[in-house]
Enzyme design. Structure first.
Site, short mmCIF file in Angstrom:
data_model
loop_
_atom_site.label_atom_id
_atom_site.label_comp_id
_atom_site.label_asym_id
_atom_site.label_seq_id
_atom_site.Cartn_x
_atom_site.Cartn_y
_atom_site.Cartn_z
CG LEU A 157 -1.73 -1.24 1.50
CD1 LEU A 157 -2.51 -1.10 2.81
CD2 LEU A 157 -2.68 -1.50 0.34
CD GLU A 159 2.39 6.73 4.71
OE1 GLU A 159 2.05 7.88 4.99
OE2 GLU A 159 3.30 6.12 5.30
CB CYS A 277 7.85 1.62 3.48
SG CYS A 277 6.24 1.34 4.20
#
Ligand code: UDX
Length: 442
Positions: A157, A159, A277
């Protein structure tokens, strides 16, 4: 299917509401009562594009519940997904929350005669699910794998685009240690037609790390080439990028048409990657490699290039305008990317700290991330003037640095900026439309 999710952070909440609108009955568990209360009222506790609508639909469909009582939430469910944070701290990935969750679930399995599959969604080092998580659950539950199930289903995913990424995934990775878990994972993702990759859990874990590592490697590689071009001088990086984009291996031609894959829009020389991440995942895989006596030289270099990239911007500006002391500089964008209020590892942090050291006068703007930025910067933030309406301050400004390419900043080209230096650290503006201002980029 009835599913419970542990953790209502960014990954847990997005996964929970998306699974619920696809027809599953989802209960999210969080210890924090104020989060529980807010979500029950349909108020999202994270900033994410479109999240309030999906949360409301899930609640209206009576498919989405939130509680702080894990044991109650596990009653009668087939699958529990762990989506707790796995931060990087003191030179390694911190599994405190993950192991605590495994222990709590183990306790439930011990006391209940119910087959439960435990699926890890948190990003973890390859080998975590089939060793540490498995051992913890087996120890506490006094049952062996097979009496409970174990799976790993990484998230991809981005952001700001998370809902869309969950609803329309590029692929779904189904990592499993037992066949029953595979059929449960297949049932969970039955409403999705995307390609599914069925692998063991440590392969699933590595797919996630490898994906982020390679994206980050490409970013650092293009940044290093752009830095080289800058040092050489008289090279137009725009043309270099175009030249690369026309290579058939990056950009295949079918029926006389270019495919223009998304990666070509994604990769742009600039001030480097931020966010929770990339840096964290590369640090984690690097330290694991080193533990395995495998020097991760490329990963080291990726981090090294990225960590210096914000300073390259300042070096470049200095080369063009001289000393920055007392120069009035406007920073446009504090979030690590548009569409989020997240400032973790944001290049703006380093750029602003360095400019303050150089005694420049800093003005800064972001449509949503200012509060988080002030919290993260601490007392130095008093040295910055945070602006609500960036257009109104332009007449006082000498240098503008565009760090986060929020769409509202694209109108900069229509403003009176002829006398200014503009450093486009994301290559977001059409340089050919900026006639008189001095336009710089890496
Ligand atoms: C990333 C991955 O893309 C996603 O698949 C994973 O699940 C989580 O990590 P995210 O961190 O949300 O997602 O953002 P992404 O859009 O990938 O951008 C990361 C950072 O790289 C941003 O700061 C972006 O500005 C930066 N970036 C991107 C560059 O610096 N240069 C580029 O060429 C491209």
């Amino acid at each position: 299917m009835k599913i419970t999710i542990l953790g209502t952070g960014y990954v847990g909440l997005v996964s929970g509401i998306c699974l619920a609108v696809k027809g599953h009955v989802v209960t999210c568990v969080d210890k924090n009562e104020s989060i529980v209360k807010s979500l029950r009222c349909g108020k999202a506790t994270i900033f994410e594009n479109g999240i309030d609508n999906v949360l409301s639909s899930a609640i209206d469909q009576k498919n989405f519940f939130v509680t702080s009582d894990l044991n109650k939430a596990l009653e009668g469910v087939e699958a529990v997904i762990i989506a707790v944070g796995t931060p990087y701290a003191n030179g390694q990935i911190d599994l405190t929350y993950l192991l605590e969750a495994s222990r709590q679930i183990g306790g439930y399995i011990l006391n209940n005669d119910q087959y439960l599959t435990v699926i890890i969604k948190s990003t973890v080092i390859p080998g975590t699910t089939d060793t540490l998580v498995r051992e913890e659950i087996e120890k506490i539950s006094k049952k062996k794998l097979g009496e409970f199930g174990l799976g790993m289903n990484p998230e991809f995913l981005r952001e700001g685009n998370a809902i869309n990424d969950f609803m329309f995934p590029d692929r779904i990775v189904l990592g499993y240690e037992d066949n029953k878990t595979l059929s449960i994972l297949e049932k969970i993702y039955a409403p999705w037609n995307s390609e599914k990759i069925k692998v063991n859990t440590r392969t699933a874990e590595l797919i996630k790390y490898a994906n982020n590592s390679l994206l980050a490697t490409q970013i650092s590689a293009i940044n290093e080439i752009a830095n080289f071009a800058n040092k050489m001088g008289n090279i137009n990086m725009q043309d270099v990028v175009k030249g690369i984009h026309l290579d058939k291996r990056w950009n295949p031609i079918t029926n006389d048409k270019r495919l223009n894959p998304e990666i070509l829009n994604y990769l742009k020389p600039g001030c480097g990657f931020g966010g929770s991440c990339f840096t964290k995942d590369i640090q984690a895989i690097k330290s694991q490699g080193e533990k395995l006596d495998l020097p991760m030289s490329i990963m080291n270099a990726v981090l090294d290039v990225n960590s210096n990239q914000p300073y390259r911007i300042i070096e470049n500006i200095k080369k063009n305008v001289g000393e920055l002391k007392q120069k009035k500089i406007l920073i446009l964008g504090l979030a690590f990317k548009p569409g989020t209020d997240d400032v973790r590892e944001s290049p703006s942090l380093k750029i602003i700290k360095d400019l303050i050291k150089k005694e420049a006068k800093i003005y800064a703007h972001d449509p949503v991330a200012t509060k988080n930025f002030i919290d993260s910067l601490g007392s130095i933030s008093t040295k910055i003037e945070f602006i609500e309406n960036w257009q109104t301050i332009l007449n006082q400004i000498e240098i503008i640095i565009l760090v986060t390419p929020w769409e509202e900043y694209f109108s900069l080209i229509d403003c009176k900026i002829d006398d200014k230096v503009i450093f486009d650290a994301r290559r977001a503006l059409p340089s050919d439309k900026i006639s008189k201002a001095k336009y710089l980029s890496i």
